[in-house]
Design a protein around this motif. Structure first.
Motif, PDB file in Angstrom:
ATOM      1  N   GLU A 157       0.960  -0.979   0.100  1.00 55.68           N
ATOM      2  CA  GLU A 157      -0.240  -0.297   0.236  1.00 55.68           C
ATOM      3  C   GLU A 157       0.760   1.059   0.332  1.00 55.68           C
ATOM      4  N   LYS A 161       1.212   3.728  -3.275  1.00 56.35           N
ATOM      5  CA  LYS A 161       1.089   5.519  -2.545  1.00 56.35           C
ATOM      6  C   LYS A 161       1.666   6.233  -3.084  1.00 56.35           C
ATOM      7  N   GLU A 162       3.313   5.655  -2.561  1.00 56.64           N
ATOM      8  CA  GLU A 162       4.362   6.905  -2.713  1.00 56.64           C
ATOM      9  C   GLU A 162       4.521   7.128  -4.331  1.00 56.64           C
ATOM     10  N   GLU A 198       2.117   6.883  -6.812  1.00 54.53           N
ATOM     11  CA  GLU A 198       1.766   7.652  -7.287  1.00 54.53           C
ATOM     12  C   GLU A 198       1.657   8.814  -6.975  1.00 54.53           C
ATOM     13  N   VAL A 199       2.369   9.226  -5.742  1.00 53.52           N
ATOM     14  CA  VAL A 199       2.295  11.216  -5.551  1.00 53.52           C
ATOM     15  C   VAL A 199       4.231  11.458  -6.136  1.00 53.52           C
ATOM     16  N   ARG A 218       1.201   0.986  -9.052  1.00 50.51           N
ATOM     17  CA  ARG A 218       2.681   0.253  -9.291  1.00 50.51           C
ATOM     18  C   ARG A 218       2.858  -0.582 -10.043  1.00 50.51           C
ATOM     19  N   HIS A 224      -3.389  -0.740  -7.742  1.00 55.04           N
ATOM     20  CA  HIS A 224      -3.835   0.462  -7.754  1.00 55.04           C
ATOM     21  C   HIS A 224      -4.590   0.067  -6.061  1.00 55.04           C
ATOM     22  N   TRP A 225      -4.432   1.218  -5.048  1.00 54.64           N
ATOM     23  CA  TRP A 225      -4.963   0.902  -4.166  1.00 54.64           C
ATOM     24  C   TRP A 225      -6.124   2.378  -3.991  1.00 54.64           C
ATOM     25  N   HIS A 226      -7.159   1.185  -3.105  1.00 56.52           N
ATOM     26  CA  HIS A 226      -8.671   2.156  -3.094  1.00 56.52           C
ATOM     27  C   HIS A 226      -9.208   2.010  -1.638  1.00 56.52           C
TER      28      HIS A 226
END
Length: 105
Positions: free
Chosen positions: A24, A28-29, A31-32, A39, A54-56
């Motif tokens: 996770e 997120k890292e 995507e930012v 990723r 993809h994290w939701h």
């Protein structure tokens, strides 16, 4: 998005994923820092399987990728289902890796 699924002499080294909760964070890292969704993760083995995660808020979406980075299949999983995914099995065996992040620009 192009995904390299095999290690070559000129390829960047891959980062080892250490724990399920790292996935996770790594997603997120990425995507930012890159502005791109998801990723890529690679299962090291005979086939070098590539996935994009993809994290939701309700759970991850896992896409199986071909050698060209095209999506072959996609699954929306609940967190408890994700813990039984082959990515987690590969992580437990020390075979889950991810390419280092390259910032855009």
């Amino acid at each position: 998005m192009h995904t390299q699924t095999r290690i070559t002499h000129d390829a960047p080294s891959l980062l080892t994923v250490q724990a399920p909760e790292d996935i996770e964070f790594l997603v997120k890292e990425s995507e930012v820092l890159t502005g791109r969704a998801g990723r890529t993760f690679v299962i090291a083995g005979a086939d070098w399987l590539a996935y994009r995660v993809h994290w939701h808020p309700i759970g991850p979406k896992v896409e199986r990728l071909d050698a060209g980075g095209r999506v072959l299949s996609a699954q929306h999983l609940l967190p408890r289902e994700f813990l039984r995914h082959s990515l987690i099995e590969a992580l437990a065996a020390g075979q889950l890796f991810t390419p280092p992040i390259r910032r855009l620009g």
